[in-house]
Structures are given as structure tokens and as C-alpha cells.
Design a protein around this motif. Structure first.
Motif, PDB file in Angstrom:
ATOM      1  N   VAL A  46      12.325 -19.822   7.218  1.00  0.00           N
ATOM      2  CA  VAL A  46      12.049 -18.388   7.288  1.00  0.00           C
ATOM      3  C   VAL A  46      13.232 -17.624   6.689  1.00  0.00           C
ATOM      4  O   VAL A  46      14.374 -17.818   7.104  1.00  0.00           O
ATOM      5  CB  VAL A  46      11.831 -17.930   8.742  1.00  0.00           C
ATOM      6  N   PRO A  47      12.967 -16.780   5.706  1.00  0.00           N
ATOM      7  CA  PRO A  47      14.054 -15.992   5.118  1.00  0.00           C
ATOM      8  C   PRO A  47      14.634 -15.020   6.146  1.00  0.00           C
ATOM      9  O   PRO A  47      13.908 -14.448   6.952  1.00  0.00           O
ATOM     10  CB  PRO A  47      13.375 -15.216   3.986  1.00  0.00           C
ATOM     11  N   THR A  48      15.932 -14.852   6.102  1.00  0.00           N
ATOM     12  CA  THR A  48      16.576 -13.936   7.052  1.00  0.00           C
ATOM     13  C   THR A  48      16.803 -12.563   6.448  1.00  0.00           C
ATOM     14  O   THR A  48      17.174 -11.636   7.160  1.00  0.00           O
ATOM     15  CB  THR A  48      17.930 -14.504   7.512  1.00  0.00           C
ATOM     16  N   THR A  49      16.565 -12.429   5.149  1.00  0.00           N
ATOM     17  CA  THR A  49      16.850 -11.165   4.480  1.00  0.00           C
ATOM     18  C   THR A  49      15.618 -10.452   3.957  1.00  0.00           C
ATOM     19  O   THR A  49      15.749  -9.480   3.220  1.00  0.00           O
ATOM     20  CB  THR A  49      17.818 -11.404   3.304  1.00  0.00           C
ATOM     21  N   THR A  50      14.439 -10.915   4.314  1.00  0.00           N
ATOM     22  CA  THR A  50      13.231 -10.282   3.785  1.00  0.00           C
ATOM     23  C   THR A  50      12.098 -10.371   4.807  1.00  0.00           C
ATOM     24  O   THR A  50      12.117 -11.193   5.712  1.00  0.00           O
ATOM     25  CB  THR A  50      12.809 -10.942   2.449  1.00  0.00           C
ATOM     26  N   GLN A  51      11.143  -9.503   4.624  1.00  0.00           N
ATOM     27  CA  GLN A  51       9.955  -9.474   5.469  1.00  0.00           C
ATOM     28  C   GLN A  51       8.849 -10.299   4.812  1.00  0.00           C
ATOM     29  O   GLN A  51       8.923 -10.602   3.622  1.00  0.00           O
ATOM     30  CB  GLN A  51       9.477  -8.020   5.648  1.00  0.00           C
ATOM     31  N   PRO A  52       7.797 -10.631   5.556  1.00  0.00           N
ATOM     32  CA  PRO A  52       6.660 -11.315   4.921  1.00  0.00           C
ATOM     33  C   PRO A  52       6.031 -10.414   3.860  1.00  0.00           C
ATOM     34  O   PRO A  52       6.175  -9.196   3.911  1.00  0.00           O
ATOM     35  CB  PRO A  52       5.697 -11.567   6.083  1.00  0.00           C
ATOM     36  N   PHE A  53       5.331 -11.042   2.914  1.00  0.00           N
ATOM     37  CA  PHE A  53       4.639 -10.248   1.900  1.00  0.00           C
ATOM     38  C   PHE A  53       3.205  -9.947   2.320  1.00  0.00           C
ATOM     39  O   PHE A  53       2.538  -9.108   1.709  1.00  0.00           O
ATOM     40  CB  PHE A  53       4.700 -10.897   0.511  1.00  0.00           C
ATOM     41  N   LEU A  77      -5.851  -7.808   7.840  1.00  0.00           N
ATOM     42  CA  LEU A  77      -4.965  -8.326   6.814  1.00  0.00           C
ATOM     43  C   LEU A  77      -4.116  -7.165   6.320  1.00  0.00           C
ATOM     44  O   LEU A  77      -4.640  -6.100   5.982  1.00  0.00           O
ATOM     45  CB  LEU A  77      -5.778  -8.915   5.655  1.00  0.00           C
ATOM     46  N   ASN A  78      -2.795  -7.373   6.273  1.00  0.00           N
ATOM     47  CA  ASN A  78      -1.849  -6.379   5.773  1.00  0.00           C
ATOM     48  C   ASN A  78      -1.139  -6.976   4.570  1.00  0.00           C
ATOM     49  O   ASN A  78      -0.669  -8.114   4.627  1.00  0.00           O
ATOM     50  CB  ASN A  78      -0.816  -6.046   6.853  1.00  0.00           C
ATOM     51  N   PHE A  86      -1.035   0.403  -4.305  1.00  0.00           N
ATOM     52  CA  PHE A  86      -1.436   1.259  -3.181  1.00  0.00           C
ATOM     53  C   PHE A  86      -2.147   2.500  -3.722  1.00  0.00           C
ATOM     54  O   PHE A  86      -3.253   2.843  -3.295  1.00  0.00           O
ATOM     55  CB  PHE A  86      -0.186   1.649  -2.382  1.00  0.00           C
ATOM     56  N   THR A  87      -1.506   3.161  -4.684  1.00  0.00           N
ATOM     57  CA  THR A  87      -2.061   4.381  -5.255  1.00  0.00           C
ATOM     58  C   THR A  87      -3.370   4.104  -5.994  1.00  0.00           C
ATOM     59  O   THR A  87      -4.332   4.873  -5.885  1.00  0.00           O
ATOM     60  CB  THR A  87      -1.034   5.042  -6.197  1.00  0.00           C
ATOM     61  N   ALA A  88      -3.426   2.986  -6.713  1.00  0.00           N
ATOM     62  CA  ALA A  88      -4.650   2.631  -7.436  1.00  0.00           C
ATOM     63  C   ALA A  88      -5.821   2.424  -6.480  1.00  0.00           C
ATOM     64  O   ALA A  88      -6.955   2.806  -6.792  1.00  0.00           O
ATOM     65  CB  ALA A  88      -4.423   1.376  -8.277  1.00  0.00           C
ATOM     66  N   GLN A  89      -5.557   1.838  -5.325  1.00  0.00           N
ATOM     67  CA  GLN A  89      -6.634   1.572  -4.365  1.00  0.00           C
ATOM     68  C   GLN A  89      -7.087   2.818  -3.622  1.00  0.00           C
ATOM     69  O   GLN A  89      -8.271   2.998  -3.364  1.00  0.00           O
ATOM     70  CB  GLN A  89      -6.197   0.522  -3.335  1.00  0.00           C
ATOM     71  N   LEU A  90      -6.138   3.667  -3.255  1.00  0.00           N
ATOM     72  CA  LEU A  90      -6.468   4.784  -2.363  1.00  0.00           C
ATOM     73  C   LEU A  90      -6.515   6.143  -3.042  1.00  0.00           C
ATOM     74  O   LEU A  90      -7.039   7.100  -2.479  1.00  0.00           O
ATOM     75  CB  LEU A  90      -5.483   4.822  -1.194  1.00  0.00           C
ATOM     76  N   GLY A  91      -5.930   6.251  -4.232  1.00  0.00           N
ATOM     77  CA  GLY A  91      -5.968   7.521  -4.941  1.00  0.00           C
ATOM     78  C   GLY A  91      -4.870   8.492  -4.546  1.00  0.00           C
ATOM     79  O   GLY A  91      -4.903   9.660  -4.945  1.00  0.00           O
ATOM     80  N   TYR A  92      -3.903   8.035  -3.800  1.00  0.00           N
ATOM     81  CA  TYR A  92      -2.745   8.843  -3.427  1.00  0.00           C
ATOM     82  C   TYR A  92      -1.575   7.906  -3.164  1.00  0.00           C
ATOM     83  O   TYR A  92      -1.763   6.706  -2.983  1.00  0.00           O
ATOM     84  CB  TYR A  92      -3.023   9.735  -2.213  1.00  0.00           C
ATOM     85  N   THR A  93      -0.374   8.464  -3.192  1.00  0.00           N
ATOM     86  CA  THR A  93       0.825   7.642  -3.058  1.00  0.00           C
ATOM     87  C   THR A  93       1.095   7.282  -1.601  1.00  0.00           C
ATOM     88  O   THR A  93       0.576   7.944  -0.688  1.00  0.00           O
ATOM     89  CB  THR A  93       2.060   8.368  -3.612  1.00  0.00           C
ATOM     90  N   THR A 118       4.054   4.149   4.336  1.00  0.00           N
ATOM     91  CA  THR A 118       5.043   4.727   3.423  1.00  0.00           C
ATOM     92  C   THR A 118       5.847   3.652   2.693  1.00  0.00           C
ATOM     93  O   THR A 118       6.498   3.938   1.691  1.00  0.00           O
ATOM     94  CB  THR A 118       5.997   5.690   4.150  1.00  0.00           C
ATOM     95  N   ALA A 119       5.804   2.418   3.166  1.00  0.00           N
ATOM     96  CA  ALA A 119       6.443   1.298   2.479  1.00  0.00           C
ATOM     97  C   ALA A 119       5.450   0.579   1.563  1.00  0.00           C
ATOM     98  O   ALA A 119       5.702  -0.538   1.115  1.00  0.00           O
ATOM     99  CB  ALA A 119       7.034   0.321   3.485  1.00  0.00           C
ATOM    100  N   ALA A 120       4.303   1.209   1.294  1.00  0.00           N
ATOM    101  CA  ALA A 120       3.280   0.721   0.361  1.00  0.00           C
ATOM    102  C   ALA A 120       2.539  -0.516   0.866  1.00  0.00           C
ATOM    103  O   ALA A 120       2.184  -1.396   0.089  1.00  0.00           O
ATOM    104  CB  ALA A 120       3.871   0.489  -1.026  1.00  0.00           C
ATOM    105  N   TRP A 121       2.271  -0.554   2.168  1.00  0.00           N
ATOM    106  CA  TRP A 121       1.456  -1.628   2.740  1.00  0.00           C
ATOM    107  C   TRP A 121       0.013  -1.137   2.864  1.00  0.00           C
ATOM    108  O   TRP A 121      -0.248  -0.053   3.405  1.00  0.00           O
ATOM    109  CB  TRP A 121       1.974  -2.019   4.123  1.00  0.00           C
ATOM    110  N   LEU A 122      -0.910  -1.952   2.362  1.00  0.00           N
ATOM    111  CA  LEU A 122      -2.343  -1.706   2.512  1.00  0.00           C
ATOM    112  C   LEU A 122      -2.903  -2.632   3.576  1.00  0.00           C
ATOM    113  O   LEU A 122      -2.400  -3.744   3.769  1.00  0.00           O
ATOM    114  CB  LEU A 122      -3.080  -1.995   1.203  1.00  0.00           C
TER     115      LEU A 122
END
Length: 155
Positions: A46-53, A77-78, A86-93, A118-122
Motif C-alpha cells: 500500500v502506498p503511503t504517499t497517495t490515495q487509491p485511484f 463506485l468512486n 469530471f467536466t466532460a461527464q457532468l457539464g461543470y467543473t 472538488t478533488a474531481a472524483w465522480l
């Protein structure tokens, strides 16, 4: 798509570490049992410096209950989609997500993650015929970005 189908797809991309704490597993908190966390980690640690994708969540969390995941046969599913997707899917940033109402309980439809938009998670509940192809594409892209971050840190 089922949890197993999503997991198989992500693992087929290579270098993926899947954490899937099982009920009774003393190494993980009970709240995480049944969930899945996908990392790019070709070394298997498990990486200690990053979150899951990407993650699959099977129940409501104390700070994240808006999707009503405690319904039978329901999971969310996240995907760390990135701002452009994110913007392409939802039409806003991602920054604009709080000003656009979304129903975080609708199945087979994309919406901003209830906590990490706000961190671009769908997010998508129980991906199905309307979202499955895009889910695969987003997972592929998230995996590619996670791999690039890993490679930059390894240099």
C-alpha cells in the motif's frame, strides 16, 4: 456491472493492488469491511504517499451517507476522474459541483462524489448499461494517471 466485474477490470490493467477487507479481518476497521480500494502499486504494498485511484463502497459512512448505500444490493463506485473527465461527464467543473444539484442515490448515473467532488472524483451507484462503457474508460484513465504519479515518484 458487479463488484467482481469492476475488480476484474481494474486488476487486468496491471500493477493494481486491491484492498478488500473481509468481515472479521482484524487488520482493518469494521467500517471498511466489504469495501474495495484500488491503488497502483506494482510492488504489492500500500502506498503511503497517495490515495487509491478508485474505490467501491458498500455502506454508508458516518460522514458520507447521502447515497443511502445501506439499501440491499447497493454499492457506489468512486473514480478519481480528473477535472477534464469530471467536466466532460457532468457539464461543470469540480469547483462548481456544490452549485449544481445532483441526486446521489440514483443508480447507473454519474454524479459528483458527495465528499470529494472538488478533488474531481465522480461516483456512480451500481453501474449498469448507461454507464458501464464510460466506467471502464474512466477507470483506465485513472489507472494511467496513478501509474504516472508512481513513475514520477520512483525517478
Amino acid at each position: 456491472m458487479t463488484i467482481e466485474e469492476i475488480t476484474a477490470h481494474v486488476e487486468s490493467l496491471g500493477g493494481t493492488l486491491t484492498l478488500a477487507p473481509a468481515p472479521g479481518d482484524p487488520a482493518y476497521p469494521e467500517i471498511a469491511w466489504g469495501d474495495h480500494f484500488f491503488y497502483y502499486a506494482p510492488g504489492g504494498e500500500v502506498p503511503t504517499t497517495t490515495q487509491p485511484f478508485a474505490t467501491i463502497i458498500t455502506k454508508d459512512y458516518p460522514d458520507d451517507s447521502t447515497s443511502n448505500l445501506n439499501r440491499p444490493n447497493t454499492f457506489r463506485l468512486n473514480i478519481h476522474a480528473g477535472a477534464e473527465a469530471f467536466t466532460a461527464q457532468l457539464g461543470y467543473t469540480p469547483r462548481e459541483s456544490s452549485t449544481h444539484p445532483a441526486d446521489p442515490t440514483t443508480k447507473d448515473a454519474f454524479f459528483p462524489h458527495p465528499v470529494y467532488a472538488t478533488a474531481a472524483w465522480l461516483s456512480v451507484i451500481n453501474p449498469g448499461p448507461h454507464t458501464a462503457r464510460t466506467v471502464r474508460d474512466l477507470l483506465d484513465a485513472a489507472h494511467t494517471r496513478a501509474r504516472a504519479r508512481y513513475d514520477r515518484r520512483a525517478d
